[in-house]
Scaffold this motif. Structure first.
Motif, PDB file in Angstrom:
ATOM      1  N   CYS A 101       0.150  -0.955  -4.895  1.00  0.00           N
ATOM      2  CA  CYS A 101      -1.237  -0.475  -5.027  1.00  0.00           C
ATOM      3  C   CYS A 101      -1.308   0.842  -5.797  1.00  0.00           C
ATOM      4  O   CYS A 101      -2.294   1.137  -6.462  1.00  0.00           O
ATOM      5  CB  CYS A 101      -1.866  -0.297  -3.657  1.00  0.00           C
ATOM      6  SG  CYS A 101      -1.983  -1.837  -2.722  1.00  0.00           S
ATOM      7  N   CYS A 141      -4.346   3.298  -6.990  1.00  0.00           N
ATOM      8  CA  CYS A 141      -5.633   2.769  -6.538  1.00  0.00           C
ATOM      9  C   CYS A 141      -6.039   3.461  -5.254  1.00  0.00           C
ATOM     10  O   CYS A 141      -7.185   3.837  -5.066  1.00  0.00           O
ATOM     11  CB  CYS A 141      -5.565   1.263  -6.322  1.00  0.00           C
ATOM     12  SG  CYS A 141      -7.060   0.626  -5.561  1.00  0.00           S
ATOM     13  N   ILE A 142      -5.082   3.621  -4.344  1.00  0.00           N
ATOM     14  CA  ILE A 142      -5.379   4.219  -3.035  1.00  0.00           C
ATOM     15  C   ILE A 142      -4.591   5.510  -2.830  1.00  0.00           C
ATOM     16  O   ILE A 142      -4.864   6.276  -1.911  1.00  0.00           O
ATOM     17  CB  ILE A 142      -5.141   3.196  -1.904  1.00  0.00           C
ATOM     18  CG1 ILE A 142      -5.629   3.711  -0.544  1.00  0.00           C
ATOM     19  CG2 ILE A 142      -3.694   2.770  -1.815  1.00  0.00           C
ATOM     20  CD1 ILE A 142      -5.798   2.654   0.508  1.00  0.00           C
ATOM     21  N   ASN A 201     -10.831  -0.081  -8.323  1.00  0.00           N
ATOM     22  CA  ASN A 201     -12.159  -0.512  -7.878  1.00  0.00           C
ATOM     23  C   ASN A 201     -12.985   0.550  -7.162  1.00  0.00           C
ATOM     24  O   ASN A 201     -14.113   0.300  -6.795  1.00  0.00           O
ATOM     25  CB  ASN A 201     -11.984  -1.725  -6.964  1.00  0.00           C
ATOM     26  CG  ASN A 201     -10.807  -1.519  -6.017  1.00  0.00           C
ATOM     27  OD1 ASN A 201     -10.734  -0.506  -5.338  1.00  0.00           O
ATOM     28  ND2 ASN A 201      -9.879  -2.461  -6.005  1.00  0.00           N
ATOM     29  N   ASP A 254      -8.253  -5.784   4.729  1.00  0.00           N
ATOM     30  CA  ASP A 254      -8.419  -5.109   3.448  1.00  0.00           C
ATOM     31  C   ASP A 254      -9.710  -5.610   2.826  1.00  0.00           C
ATOM     32  O   ASP A 254      -9.921  -6.814   2.729  1.00  0.00           O
ATOM     33  CB  ASP A 254      -7.229  -5.438   2.530  1.00  0.00           C
ATOM     34  CG  ASP A 254      -7.283  -4.616   1.261  1.00  0.00           C
ATOM     35  OD1 ASP A 254      -6.515  -3.662   1.153  1.00  0.00           O
ATOM     36  OD2 ASP A 254      -8.115  -4.931   0.392  1.00  0.00           O
ATOM     37  N   SER A 261      -3.841  -2.147  -9.782  1.00  0.00           N
ATOM     38  CA  SER A 261      -4.681  -2.506  -8.629  1.00  0.00           C
ATOM     39  C   SER A 261      -5.015  -3.996  -8.615  1.00  0.00           C
ATOM     40  O   SER A 261      -4.906  -4.685  -9.631  1.00  0.00           O
ATOM     41  CB  SER A 261      -5.984  -1.706  -8.578  1.00  0.00           C
ATOM     42  OG  SER A 261      -7.018  -2.383  -9.267  1.00  0.00           O
ATOM     43  N   CYS A 262      -5.460  -4.462  -7.450  1.00  0.00           N
ATOM     44  CA  CYS A 262      -5.779  -5.887  -7.303  1.00  0.00           C
ATOM     45  C   CYS A 262      -6.967  -6.298  -8.161  1.00  0.00           C
ATOM     46  O   CYS A 262      -7.255  -7.476  -8.300  1.00  0.00           O
ATOM     47  CB  CYS A 262      -6.019  -6.228  -5.834  1.00  0.00           C
ATOM     48  SG  CYS A 262      -7.322  -5.244  -5.079  1.00  0.00           S
ATOM     49  N   HIS A 314     -10.849  -5.827  -0.098  1.00  0.00           N
ATOM     50  CA  HIS A 314     -10.871  -6.557  -1.371  1.00  0.00           C
ATOM     51  C   HIS A 314     -10.398  -8.001  -1.241  1.00  0.00           C
ATOM     52  O   HIS A 314     -10.113  -8.674  -2.237  1.00  0.00           O
ATOM     53  CB  HIS A 314     -10.105  -5.792  -2.445  1.00  0.00           C
ATOM     54  CG  HIS A 314     -10.810  -4.518  -2.775  1.00  0.00           C
ATOM     55  ND1 HIS A 314     -10.455  -3.329  -2.213  1.00  0.00           N
ATOM     56  CD2 HIS A 314     -11.904  -4.284  -3.527  1.00  0.00           C
ATOM     57  CE1 HIS A 314     -11.294  -2.395  -2.627  1.00  0.00           C
ATOM     58  NE2 HIS A 314     -12.176  -2.947  -3.429  1.00  0.00           N
ATOM     59  N   HIS A 351       0.800  -1.232   0.000  1.00  0.00           N
ATOM     60  CA  HIS A 351       0.000   0.000   0.000  1.00  0.00           C
ATOM     61  C   HIS A 351       0.839   1.293   0.000  1.00  0.00           C
ATOM     62  O   HIS A 351       0.578   2.196  -0.782  1.00  0.00           O
ATOM     63  CB  HIS A 351      -0.944   0.015   1.203  1.00  0.00           C
ATOM     64  CG  HIS A 351      -2.148  -0.858   1.051  1.00  0.00           C
ATOM     65  ND1 HIS A 351      -2.077  -2.233   0.982  1.00  0.00           N
ATOM     66  CD2 HIS A 351      -3.461  -0.555   0.960  1.00  0.00           C
ATOM     67  CE1 HIS A 351      -3.301  -2.720   0.859  1.00  0.00           C
ATOM     68  NE2 HIS A 351      -4.157  -1.729   0.843  1.00  0.00           N
TER      69      HIS A 351
HETATM   70  S1  SF4 Z   1      -4.777  -2.376  -5.059  1.00  0.00           S
HETATM   71 FE1  SF4 Z   1      -6.215  -0.958  -4.099  1.00  0.00          FE
HETATM   72  S2  SF4 Z   1      -7.935  -2.172  -3.474  1.00  0.00           S
HETATM   73 FE2  SF4 Z   1      -6.267  -3.573  -3.922  1.00  0.00          FE
HETATM   74  S3  SF4 Z   1      -5.270  -3.976  -1.976  1.00  0.00           S
HETATM   75 FE3  SF4 Z   1      -4.219  -2.237  -2.921  1.00  0.00          FE
HETATM   76  S4  SF4 Z   1      -5.262  -0.432  -2.178  1.00  0.00           S
HETATM   77 FE4  SF4 Z   1      -6.586  -2.160  -1.700  1.00  0.00          FE
END
Ligand code: SF4
Lengths: 482, 204
Positions: free
Chosen positions: A409, A412-413, A431, A137, A348-349, A139, A68
């Protein structure tokens, strides 16, 4: 043999992990097979253990990764990771220290397997059918694609799992979402799940575990199934599930952390039992026709505010819609297509696996990212990065004028310094399109990798399909040359 | 955790629906390794104007809302990220209860572990509360009720276990630790049946 009432996949997973059943006065105690941790939601949980002088009960069932707050730019000339600030570095150092002290395996920077927690688990085969899997988390639902009961927990619960390998849980309800039919060309798993969230709503799954079923789901690859399950939380669901089948077993065979050889076959024999029995009852059922699904994007500030890419944003709406339109800078009723784009993020995941990067590259190959656009492509793990580079995807991305980054990540965050500026419009394969999710004042349009790449080239929101039609010709060309 | 039996306090209102945990505390404040002191970042992007100054129109910046212990919010409060930093930040602001027509699962579970009571009421009641910011409510956990200024009383659902935990200040981790024997028994039966993790995670 006693005959049992038909059970759903969820019921089987639940029953198999009950240490004690729930009662009127107490929740169930549920055993957890695999616990994944990362730097952001674990430090306070380890601190709790320290305060109470507790060990980690089963350190071998917890796995850590860095994702993250980690930089996606390479180590600098000074040999240091370019953290966004000292706190981010301290957070990563803290996880390393905690893993060391408590005997937890950490996939650190020097590990060839490090990755976004929900990309890494499946890739290593840590994720297996029939398990319970948790992570601090939301997700974590991603792992449900393997027929595992996987859900996000808070930091207090991370502490509970570390100390007892168990969680206190009330049994959620079940929601079956059946999708039948073939997906049209240019329509991906991301479009499918955005469409589903649009149908059931951003709170349509609250209190439920979703099982995705039907011929459309069966035809998806493992990576596509993960994209679908990943976004279950965006409909409010606790978890998303897909029953394991040959696609699952073929994906897992030979992965480093699954049983090997004959042991794998006997594992498969057991995993086959994790499916919903004929006649089992769900609390709710929804049916969706795959033919209704178009390339789909979000226009608003939550993942339920979606529209087909050829559509317009709402012309008038209630207070929340009006607020979302205003935040996003839309005119009421404006066409989605044609809106200029500032940033494109592939990662992102949800969409950072090899197949996502291949799709991205298929659009970028031989083309250029529009001069207005900054495009970031961030592989989900070291392994994805290696495999993509072996195929030359990094070259295609760079040649198109996009940035090829280290795994994490990232945007995404937006807590590692990769972010979208205030008022900028980003098309993102992640997401969440919440206000400020990708940076203060940032405006996010969620999309599939194909759509994101097409938007990067066009410099505006655009239907990806015209960019696909040229693909066969290109392919033919490549074949001729070969 | 301290026992939590009742509360009399004024409300502060956020009418928006789907207030997600990224709004409650934006991700860039999550690099902390502490759980204290997060109130200063609560609703940061709504609380502050682009130049960094406080937005005088935002509910939590208004003088009349100082000290309010109950947040009334639009439907589906706390959706999104599982970050427990969200209830930590709200509790640090001095909030003891959140009332909405719907509260997201993970947020609800996290809130309860931090002495922040999630209360789900009928949409019609919540709508009325949203229209009347600043009124004083009385919350009684033992009989699961909210009493409005006129004396009208509405009940809210609260799981029996969650209720006991609040009333008696039960420590959930302590409760789980006392199940040690049952957990060991479960582990010993599974080792023989399950393909599982256990024997393979050590392989590499
Ligand atoms: S990619 Fe985004 S949604 Fe996935 S674990 Fe990382 S911060 Fe969370």
């Amino acid at each position: 043999m006693t005959s049992q009432a038909p059970r759903t996949l969820f019921d089987k997973l639940w029953d198999a992990h009950l240490v004690t059943s729930e009662s009127e006065t107490a929740p169930a105690t549920l055993y957890i097979d695999l616990h994944l941790i990362h730097e952001v939601t674990s430090p306070q949980a380890f601190a709790e253990l320290d305060e109470r002088n507790l060990p980690v009960r089963r350190p071998e069932l917890t796995k850590g990764t860095l994702d993250h707050s980690t930089p996606t730019l390479p180590v600098g000339a000074d040999g240091q990771h370019p953290y966004v600030n000292a706190e981010a570095r301290a957070q990563v150092d803290k996880l390393r220290e905690n893993c060391m002290r408590f005997g937890v395996e950490l996939f650190d920077y020097d590990s060839p397997q490090r990755g976004i927690v929900h990309v890494m688990g499946p890739e290593l085969g840590l994720t297996q059918p029939g398990q319970t899997i948790v992570c601090g988390d939301s997700h974590t639902a991603t792992h449900g694609a393997f027929g595992a009961l996987a859900f996000g927990i808070g930091t207090s619960e991370v502490g509970h799992v570390l100390a007892t390998q168990c969680l206190l849980q009330r049994k959620p309800k079940t929601l079956s979402i059946t999708i039948d039919g073939a997906l049209a060309t240019g329509v991906s798993a991301k479009d499918l799940i955005l469409h589903v969230i649009g149908v059931i709503g951003v709170n349509g799954g609250t209190g439920h575990v979703i099982e995705y079923r039907g011929s459309t789901i069966r035809a998806l690859s493992m990576e596509q199934r993960m994209t679908v399950c990943n976004m279950s939380i965006e409909a409010g669901a606790r978890a998303g599930l897909i029953a394991p089948d040959e696609v699952t077993f073929n994906y897992l065979r030979g992965r480093p952390r699954v049983p090997q050889g004959a042991a794998f076959d006997s594992a498969v024999a057991q995993w086959r039992g994790f499916g919903t029995d004929e006649g089992a009852r769900f609390d709710r059922e929804v049916r969706i026709d795959a033919a209704d699904i178009q390339p789909t994007v979000t226009w608003g500030t939550h993942p339920g505010q979606v529209a087909a890419i050829a559509a317009h944003v709402p012309a008038s709406g209630d207070g929340d819609q009006a607020k979302a339109l205003d935040y996003m800078g839309w005119q009421a009723g404006q066409a989605l297509a044609g809106r200029p784009v500032d940033v494109v993020f592939v990662g992102s995941c949800t969409n950072s696996r090899l197949s996502d990067l291949r799709e991205t590259a298929s659009v970028l190959r031989g083309r250029h990212v529009h001069p207005r656009v900054r495009m970031l492509v961030v592989p989900g793990s070291e392994q994805v990065k290696r495999e993509a580079e072996a195929e030359g995807i990094d070259q295609i991305v760079r040649a198109a004028g996009a940035e090829w980054r280290e795994p994490g990540c990232s945007m995404c965050i937006a807590m590692n310094g990769d972010l979208v500026g205030p008022g900028q419009l980003a098309v993102s394969t992640s997401n969440r399109n919440f206000e400020g999710r990708q940076g203060k004042g940032a405006r996010t349009v969620l999309a599939s990798p194909l759509t994101a790449a097409a938007c990067a080239v066009a410099g505006e929101i655009t239907d990806p399909r015209p960019y696909l039609t040229t693909l066969p010709a290109q392919l033919a060309e490549t074949l001729e040359v070969a | 955790m301290r026992p939590f039996t009742e509360l009399t306090s004024r409300t502060v209102v956020l009418r928006e629906r789907n207030i997600d945990t990224d709004q409650i505390i934006p991700a860039r404040f999550l690099t902390t390794t502490q759980r204290q002191g997060l109130g200063q970042f609560a609703f940061n992007d709504w609380r502050r104007l682009p130049d960094g100054s406080l937005n005088p129109d935002f509910a939590f910046n208004r003088a009349e809302n100082a000290g309010a212990g109950i947040l009334v919010a639009g439907r589906n409060f706390g959706c999104g990220s599982s970050r427990e930093h969200a209830p930590w930040a709200l509790a640090d602001l001095g909030l003891r209860a959140v009332i909405s027509a719907e509260i997201a699962d993970i947020f609800r579970s996290n809130a309860l572990k931090n002495g922040l009571l999630p209360i789900v009421l009928d949409e019609s009641v919540v709508d009325e509360l949203l229209e009347r910011p600043g009124i004083e409510l009385h919350i009684d956990i033992a009989d699961r009720s909210v009493t409005l200024p006129g004396g009208s009383r509405v009940e809210f659902p609260l799981d029996a276990f969650a209720r006991t935990c609040l009333l008696e200040g039960v420590d959930q981790l302590g409760y789980l630790l006392r199940q040690d024997e049952a957990i060991s028994r479960f582990e010993s039966t599974r080792a023989t049946h399950s393909p599982s993790n256990q024997e393979f995670v050590h392989a590499s």
